[in-house]
Design a protein around this motif. Structure first.
Motif, PDB file in Angstrom:
ATOM      1  N   CYS A 181       0.811  -1.177  -0.043  1.00 38.63           N
ATOM      2  CA  CYS A 181       0.049  -0.016   0.170  1.00 38.63           C
ATOM      3  C   CYS A 181       0.797   1.300  -0.045  1.00 38.63           C
ATOM      4  CB  CYS A 181      -0.844   0.111   1.249  1.00 38.63           C
ATOM      5  SG  CYS A 181      -2.223  -1.258   1.067  1.00 38.63           S
ATOM      6  N   LEU A 182       1.647   1.132   0.655  1.00 39.18           N
ATOM      7  CA  LEU A 182       2.851   2.318   0.803  1.00 39.18           C
ATOM      8  C   LEU A 182       3.549   2.584  -0.321  1.00 39.18           C
ATOM      9  CD1 LEU A 182       4.155   1.980   4.381  1.00 39.18           C
ATOM     10  CD2 LEU A 182       2.904   3.884   3.837  1.00 39.18           C
ATOM     11  N   MET A 183       4.068   1.423  -1.000  1.00 37.26           N
ATOM     12  CA  MET A 183       4.770   1.431  -2.298  1.00 37.26           C
ATOM     13  C   MET A 183       3.766   2.106  -3.307  1.00 37.26           C
ATOM     14  SD  MET A 183       6.543  -1.471  -4.185  1.00 37.26           S
ATOM     15  CE  MET A 183       4.872  -2.669  -4.576  1.00 37.26           C
ATOM     16  N   ARG A 184       2.400   1.688  -3.426  1.00 36.75           N
ATOM     17  CA  ARG A 184       1.463   2.181  -4.540  1.00 36.75           C
ATOM     18  C   ARG A 184       1.139   3.903  -4.141  1.00 36.75           C
ATOM     19  NH1 ARG A 184      -3.171  -2.563  -5.119  1.00 36.75           N
ATOM     20  NH2 ARG A 184      -1.456  -4.036  -5.772  1.00 36.75           N
ATOM     21  N   LEU A 185       0.974   4.062  -2.980  1.00 36.16           N
ATOM     22  CA  LEU A 185       0.765   5.428  -2.210  1.00 36.16           C
ATOM     23  C   LEU A 185       1.951   6.425  -2.873  1.00 36.16           C
ATOM     24  CD1 LEU A 185      -0.685   7.612  -1.048  1.00 36.16           C
ATOM     25  CD2 LEU A 185       0.268   6.849   1.334  1.00 36.16           C
ATOM     26  N   ALA A 186       3.261   5.904  -2.651  1.00 36.23           N
ATOM     27  CA  ALA A 186       4.504   6.852  -2.941  1.00 36.23           C
ATOM     28  C   ALA A 186       4.378   6.946  -4.356  1.00 36.23           C
ATOM     29  CB  ALA A 186       5.567   6.170  -2.642  1.00 36.23           C
ATOM     30  N   LYS A 187       4.122   6.001  -5.314  1.00 30.58           N
ATOM     31  CA  LYS A 187       3.709   6.147  -6.663  1.00 30.58           C
ATOM     32  C   LYS A 187       2.987   7.226  -7.133  1.00 30.58           C
ATOM     33  CE  LYS A 187       5.200   1.803  -8.804  1.00 30.58           C
ATOM     34  NZ  LYS A 187       4.699   0.545  -9.506  1.00 30.58           N
ATOM     35  N   LEU A 188       1.746   7.195  -6.255  1.00 37.29           N
ATOM     36  CA  LEU A 188       0.782   8.067  -6.587  1.00 37.29           C
ATOM     37  C   LEU A 188       1.146   9.591  -6.200  1.00 37.29           C
ATOM     38  CD1 LEU A 188      -2.215   8.924  -7.218  1.00 37.29           C
ATOM     39  CD2 LEU A 188      -2.700   8.538  -4.849  1.00 37.29           C
ATOM     40  N   LYS A 189       1.846   9.973  -5.045  1.00 40.97           N
ATOM     41  CA  LYS A 189       2.346  11.103  -4.727  1.00 40.97           C
ATOM     42  C   LYS A 189       3.322  11.513  -5.636  1.00 40.97           C
ATOM     43  CE  LYS A 189       3.041  12.050  -0.295  1.00 40.97           C
ATOM     44  NZ  LYS A 189       2.936  12.306   1.090  1.00 40.97           N
ATOM     45  N   SER A 190       4.218  10.717  -6.309  1.00 40.37           N
ATOM     46  CA  SER A 190       5.105  11.198  -7.034  1.00 40.37           C
ATOM     47  C   SER A 190       4.519  11.811  -8.332  1.00 40.37           C
ATOM     48  CB  SER A 190       6.058  10.050  -7.374  1.00 40.37           C
ATOM     49  OG  SER A 190       5.789   9.071  -8.464  1.00 40.37           O
ATOM     50  N   GLN A 191       3.262  11.247  -8.701  1.00 39.65           N
ATOM     51  CA  GLN A 191       2.600  11.638  -9.927  1.00 39.65           C
ATOM     52  C   GLN A 191       1.922  13.075  -9.853  1.00 39.65           C
ATOM     53  OE1 GLN A 191       0.154   8.591 -10.691  1.00 39.65           O
ATOM     54  NE2 GLN A 191       1.868   6.837 -11.178  1.00 39.65           N
ATOM     55  N   VAL A 192       1.274  13.241  -8.348  1.00 41.76           N
ATOM     56  CA  VAL A 192       0.412  14.105  -8.165  1.00 41.76           C
ATOM     57  C   VAL A 192       0.985  15.390  -7.194  1.00 41.76           C
ATOM     58  CG1 VAL A 192      -1.499  12.761  -8.405  1.00 41.76           C
ATOM     59  CG2 VAL A 192      -0.535  13.118  -6.151  1.00 41.76           C
ATOM     60  N   GLN A 193       2.022  15.148  -6.621  1.00 45.75           N
ATOM     61  CA  GLN A 193       2.775  16.325  -5.816  1.00 45.75           C
ATOM     62  C   GLN A 193       3.533  17.249  -6.880  1.00 45.75           C
ATOM     63  OE1 GLN A 193       2.181  15.722  -1.104  1.00 45.75           O
ATOM     64  NE2 GLN A 193       4.212  15.367  -2.000  1.00 45.75           N
ATOM     65  N   PRO A 194       3.330  18.590  -6.508  1.00 47.70           N
ATOM     66  CA  PRO A 194       4.305  19.534  -6.843  1.00 47.70           C
ATOM     67  C   PRO A 194       5.661  19.420  -6.427  1.00 47.70           C
ATOM     68  CG  PRO A 194       2.817  20.545  -5.701  1.00 47.70           C
ATOM     69  CD  PRO A 194       2.495  19.276  -5.582  1.00 47.70           C
ATOM     70  N   GLN A 195       6.702  19.381  -6.961  1.00 47.37           N
ATOM     71  CA  GLN A 195       7.924  18.969  -6.472  1.00 47.37           C
ATOM     72  C   GLN A 195       8.541  20.326  -5.960  1.00 47.37           C
ATOM     73  OE1 GLN A 195       9.552  15.933  -6.353  1.00 47.37           O
ATOM     74  NE2 GLN A 195       7.483  15.299  -7.186  1.00 47.37           N
TER      75      GLN A 195
END
Length: 319
Positions: free
Chosen positions: A305-319
């Motif tokens: 779950c954390l791995m998938r959440l990390a992937k999602l966050k990398s896609q949606v969060q401004p860097q």
């Protein structure tokens, strides 16, 4: 890839946290030496890392731009601490959470390192002022506390000793960023640092609410997993306040009196009594029985779950 001329990273201790650090530094292209007191522990750790990296690669979740084999080629074991620290730019201590043991390790390192290497501890609660007391290289000492499991949760708390050089904090911050972690600076040491202080505040009130019969343990957990935790995965409590009104000043004008009223009803620190612990355990075991097999399976699910959440966050969060 970082060249060996730039120095290597040494991991002292090959347990779960040490192995995670080794994988993270290798993902950033750093040469990693894994030190432990027993050769067999090092062999076991290297085998475990190999399996983990292969699984991560298959799942498309391997960090960094290098392949699993390329990253694995950067990690080696070393049973001699003197040899391990030669050429090191950063040493990450990961031995068990025992003050005397950690002090002994740092005293040993202090006697053999140069004036350039950073001496970093993974401790989750030991104060830098106690951990690094009396060391010659105290300016090079810092706590870099990861969050378990570090490979999936990027936060690292950087906690300096009062005599830690600002350059040590800056260099550690830059290094953590380079390996894809999310470092934050604790300006001065405090018991529990920041993450555990917030975590313990939540646990304390959660325990009281269950103990007083206000909510069941399973429903209490729903409040976090399906409520607060949903937004806290992306924004913190202060930004939540800012967004839940027309900015922070507006929020405080509207809600500060109500918050103070509720906060005054909080009870004393719970005793974490055996009776309540057994009640909570019974409820938890309905979902996850407390035998090693079920706990391991649930942890694996959590990590996925954390791995998938990390992937999602990398896609949606401004860097």
């Amino acid at each position: 890839m970082a060249s060996s001329a730039a120095g290597c990273v040494v991991i002292v201790g090959s347990g779960v946290i040490g192995r995670s650090w080794a994988m993270l530094f290798a993902s950033g292209g750093f040469q990693v030496k894994l030190y432990d007191i027993e050769q067999q522990q090092i062999r076991n750790a290297l085998e475990n890392i190999r399996k983990e990296m292969k699984l991560l690669e298959q799942a498309g979740a391997l960090k960094g731009s290098l392949s699993a084999e390329e990253q694995l080629s950067l990690i080696s074991g070393c049973p001699n601490i003197q040899e391990a620290v030669e050429g090191a730019m950063h040493i990450q201590e990961c031995v068990p959470e025992d003050l005397e043991l950690k002090k002994k390790i740092f005293a040993q390192l202090d006697s053999i390192v140069d004036d350039r290497v950073i001496l970093s501890s993974s401790t989750s609660c030991l104060m830098p002022s106690k951990l690094f007391a009396g060391l010659v290289h105290v300016k090079q000492c810092i706590v870099a506390h990861p969050v378990n499991p570090p490979y999936y949760i990027p936060l690292v708390e950087l906690v300096p000793h009062p005599e830690t050089a600002p350059a040590t904090v800056d260099r550690t911050h830059a290094l953590m960023k380079k390996i894809g972690q999310c470092p934050m600076r604790v300006q001065k040491e405090v018991a529990g640092f920041v993450l555990n202080r917030l975590q313990y505040a939540i646990i304390s009130e959660a325990w009281r609410l269950v103990e007083e019969g206000i909510v069941s343990p399973s429903d209490l957990d729903l409040v976090m997993s399906e409520g607060l935790g949903m937004r806290y995965a992306f924004i913190g409590p202060l930004e939540t306040m800012h967004l839940n009104a027309e900015g922070m000043l507006s929020y405080c004008d509207r809600y500060s009196e109500g918050m103070k009223h509720v906060l005054k009803t909080f009870g004393p620190i719970p005793e974490f009594s055996r009776a309540t612990a057994e009640k909570v355990n019974q409820d938890m075991c309905v979902k996850v029985p407390d035998d090693p097999e079920h706990l391991a399976a649930r942890r694996q699910w959590r990590d996925e779950c954390l791995m998938r959440l990390a992937k999602l966050k990398s896609q949606v969060q401004p860097q």
